[in-house]
Design an enzyme around this catalytic site. Structure first.
Site, PDB file in Angstrom:
ATOM      1  N   ASP A  38       0.843  -1.200   0.000  1.00 56.38           N
ATOM      2  CA  ASP A  38       0.000   0.000   0.000  1.00 56.38           C
ATOM      3  C   ASP A  38       0.877   1.249   0.000  1.00 56.38           C
ATOM      4  O   ASP A  38       1.985   1.214   0.533  1.00 56.38           O
ATOM      5  CB  ASP A  38      -0.822   0.061   1.298  1.00 56.38           C
ATOM      6  CG  ASP A  38      -2.228  -0.440   1.126  1.00 56.38           C
ATOM      7  OD1 ASP A  38      -2.622  -0.725  -0.010  1.00 56.38           O
ATOM      8  OD2 ASP A  38      -2.931  -0.553   2.135  1.00 56.38           O
ATOM      9  N   TYR A  62       2.050   4.768   1.640  1.00 58.52           N
ATOM     10  CA  TYR A  62       2.003   5.293   3.005  1.00 58.52           C
ATOM     11  C   TYR A  62       0.756   6.169   3.135  1.00 58.52           C
ATOM     12  O   TYR A  62       0.375   6.863   2.199  1.00 58.52           O
ATOM     13  CB  TYR A  62       3.246   6.128   3.297  1.00 58.52           C
ATOM     14  CG  TYR A  62       4.548   5.363   3.258  1.00 58.52           C
ATOM     15  CD1 TYR A  62       4.791   4.286   4.104  1.00 58.52           C
ATOM     16  CD2 TYR A  62       5.565   5.737   2.378  1.00 58.52           C
ATOM     17  CE1 TYR A  62       5.990   3.598   4.075  1.00 58.52           C
ATOM     18  CE2 TYR A  62       6.770   5.055   2.339  1.00 58.52           C
ATOM     19  CZ  TYR A  62       6.990   3.988   3.190  1.00 58.52           C
ATOM     20  OH  TYR A  62       8.173   3.314   3.157  1.00 58.52           O
ATOM     21  N   HIS A  88      10.191  -9.349   4.999  1.00 56.24           N
ATOM     22  CA  HIS A  88       9.834  -7.947   4.811  1.00 56.24           C
ATOM     23  C   HIS A  88      10.740  -7.070   5.675  1.00 56.24           C
ATOM     24  O   HIS A  88      11.145  -7.479   6.769  1.00 56.24           O
ATOM     25  CB  HIS A  88       8.365  -7.738   5.198  1.00 56.24           C
ATOM     26  CG  HIS A  88       7.795  -6.459   4.707  1.00 56.24           C
ATOM     27  ND1 HIS A  88       7.919  -5.267   5.399  1.00 56.24           N
ATOM     28  CD2 HIS A  88       7.100  -6.169   3.578  1.00 56.24           C
ATOM     29  CE1 HIS A  88       7.325  -4.304   4.719  1.00 56.24           C
ATOM     30  NE2 HIS A  88       6.811  -4.825   3.607  1.00 56.24           N
TER      31      HIS A  88
END
Length: 221
Positions: free
Chosen positions: A65, A67, A187
């Site tokens: 997504d 920020y 991640h």
């Protein structure tokens, strides 16, 4: 449908812009931007494509997504505008680059300099409502960005895909690994990095080694 995106991508994705799901998506995005504060600003929704034309793509990094804080998102995954404090994931990216390549942490988290070198910094969802992470998911963006990855996989060769975390790995599951290079790791978010799933991956030096071995210019990270 006329979409304001780099001509090289418009050519590759032309049929997608005419599909019903995309028309619904654009209608949704227009309504959201008219009623709420959303990011990135409208002119930067397709910034990843405008900064990195289809013909230039040699590396792909997949985010989730944009920020959702004021002034942060600029249309490139993991990137923030000049003068904006680095989010935790970006801090960890720069720390790994420093350890891997000895490059000091930069003053700006704006990754346009990466995009200009042929890195497609692709978020799965290209827009978001302020302070509401994931608010524009499941509206059609994921379908669109799946096609983007598919087109790169089908029509290009020897692209380096950097898949960070379970979401990106799933997103890149259909990449043709007989034609391309896929590097996977955890991640860079603190949740993952602090469990030992990010640091030490050396993705940045490995990426450059693959580019160099295939007679392509290395990335200046």
């Amino acid at each position: 449908m006329q979409v304001d995106i780099h001509p090289s991508w418009s050519k590759v994705l032309a049929s997608e812009f005419e599909k019903p799901y995309f028309e619904k998506l654009i209608a949704f995005v227009k309504e959201e931007y008219s009623k709420h504060k959303c990011f990135p600003k409208g002119s930067q929704i397709f910034a990843a494509f405008d900064r990195c034309p289809f013909d230039n793509v040699k590396v792909v990094i997949i985010g989730q997504d944009p920020y959702h804080g004021t002034g942060q998102a600029n249309g490139l995954c993991f990137s923030v505008n000049d003068g904006i404090a680095f989010p935790p994931s970006l801090i960890n990216i720069f720390k790994e680059i420093e350890t891997d390549l000895g490059i000091p942490i930069p003053k700006s988290g704006n990754l346009e300099r990466w995009a200009d070198q042929g890195i497609l910094l692709l978020n799965a969802t290209l827009t978001v409502r302020e302070s509401q992470a994931g608010s524009h998911q499941n509206q059609g963006w994921e379908t669109f960005t799946d096609v983007v990855i598919q087109k790169i996989s089908e029509e290009k060769e020897k692209v380096v895909f950097l898949l960070w975390g379970g979401f990106a790995k799933k997103k890149g599951a259909k990449i043709d690994r007989s034609k391309h290079f896929v590097l996977e790791t955890g991640h860079p978010s603190p949740l993952s990095a602090n469990r030992g799933l990010w640091f030490g991956n050396k993705h940045f030096s490995k990426c450059n080694q693959l580019l160099k071995a295939n007679n392509r210019t290395e990335i200046v990270w």
